[in-house]
Design a protein around this motif. Structure first.
Motif, mmCIF file in Angstrom:
data_model
loop_
_atom_site.group_PDB
_atom_site.id
_atom_site.type_symbol
_atom_site.label_atom_id
_atom_site.label_comp_id
_atom_site.label_asym_id
_atom_site.label_seq_id
_atom_site.Cartn_x
_atom_site.Cartn_y
_atom_site.Cartn_z
ATOM 1 N N LEU A 138 0.837 -1.206 0.000
ATOM 2 C CA LEU A 138 0.000 0.000 0.000
ATOM 3 C C LEU A 138 0.870 1.253 0.000
ATOM 4 C CD1 LEU A 138 -2.661 -1.042 2.663
ATOM 5 C CD2 LEU A 138 -2.904 -1.080 0.182
ATOM 6 N N SER A 139 0.414 2.232 -0.722
ATOM 7 C CA SER A 139 1.189 3.473 -0.808
ATOM 8 C C SER A 139 0.891 4.366 0.403
ATOM 9 C CB SER A 139 0.859 4.206 -2.096
ATOM 10 O OG SER A 139 -0.450 4.722 -2.028
ATOM 11 N N THR A 147 -2.589 5.898 0.309
ATOM 12 C CA THR A 147 -3.659 4.992 0.729
ATOM 13 C C THR A 147 -3.747 4.970 2.260
ATOM 14 O OG1 THR A 147 -3.229 3.648 -1.245
ATOM 15 C CG2 THR A 147 -4.578 2.662 0.474
ATOM 16 N N TYR A 148 -2.597 4.911 2.936
ATOM 17 C CA TYR A 148 -2.606 4.958 4.403
ATOM 18 C C TYR A 148 -3.262 6.245 4.919
ATOM 19 C CZ TYR A 148 0.448 0.898 4.920
ATOM 20 O OH TYR A 148 0.965 -0.365 4.901
ATOM 21 N N PHE A 179 -5.629 7.986 3.378
ATOM 22 C CA PHE A 179 -7.075 7.874 3.180
ATOM 23 C C PHE A 179 -7.710 6.957 4.221
ATOM 24 C CE2 PHE A 179 -6.381 9.124 -1.412
ATOM 25 C CZ PHE A 179 -7.058 10.323 -1.303
ATOM 26 N N ILE A 180 -7.068 5.848 4.526
ATOM 27 C CA ILE A 180 -7.601 4.910 5.532
ATOM 28 C C ILE A 180 -7.660 5.602 6.898
ATOM 29 C CG2 ILE A 180 -7.112 2.780 6.791
ATOM 30 C CD1 ILE A 180 -6.012 1.638 4.146
#
Length: 177
Positions: free
Chosen positions: A4-5, A8-9, A11-12
């Motif tokens: 995961l980029s 992405t972290y 956004f999560i």
């Protein structure tokens, strides 16, 4: 398995934080934490507090007090009301006290006035003009009606209404006294 980029972290993390905040807001909203019910206002005057009504000319002013309905009919309640003339003219003054009840409407109340007041109809009239920069006492007590019973579970409002006319005006024509 794909790694995961960093985006992405981010956004999560934002989705989890917003979900937690939404849950806390819903819980506090549903539990009533955001809402409050105030039954006693800070500006609420209690019967018995001395009050001064300042007149600035030909006008009417009122001051209201709350009191519980646990008093008996005919009972005298201490209440000092003073009237000040802060205008640059002499004034004629009249006053009355009423209790308001939503079911019965307005009821007059007897006021323990001094010897310089004359009762005529619903009002008490000051016998001589109130000189500029002077102060007079309206009364020292109010007396509840002998035939009026109050509900002890309710609060009532007693209002003192003070009216003033410039000395140059004809109070008999305007007030009828």
């Amino acid at each position: 398995m794909r790694k995961l980029s960093k985006l992405t972290y981010g956004f999560i993390f934002a989705i989890v934080a917003l979900t937690i905040l939404l849950g806390v807001s819903l819980y506090l909203g549903l539990s009533g934490w955001f809402f409050g019910n105030t039954t006693k206002l800070e500006s609420d005057l209690q019967l018995g507090q001395t009050v001064n009504i300042s007149l600035t000319g030909s006008e009417a002013k009122a001051v209201s007090f709350t009191f519980p309905g646990s008093y008996l009919p005919g009972q005298q309640l201490e209440q000092f009301v003073n009237i000040s003339n802060i205008s640059d003219k002499d004034l004629h003054v009249r006053a009355k006290a009423v209790i308001f009840d939503h079911s019965e409407g307005q009821m007059l109340v007897e006021v323990g006035v001094s010897g310089h007041w004359t009762e005529n109809g619903d009002y008490y009239y000051f016998d001589e003009p109130l000189l500029k920069s002077n102060k007079i006492a309206l009364g020292s007590y109010v007396k509840l009606g002998e035939d009026k019973y109050f509900n002890s579970k309710k609060s009532y409002i007693i209002t003192f209404i003070v009216e003033a006319l410039d000395k140059e005006l004809d109070r008999e024509t305007i007030w009828g006294y």
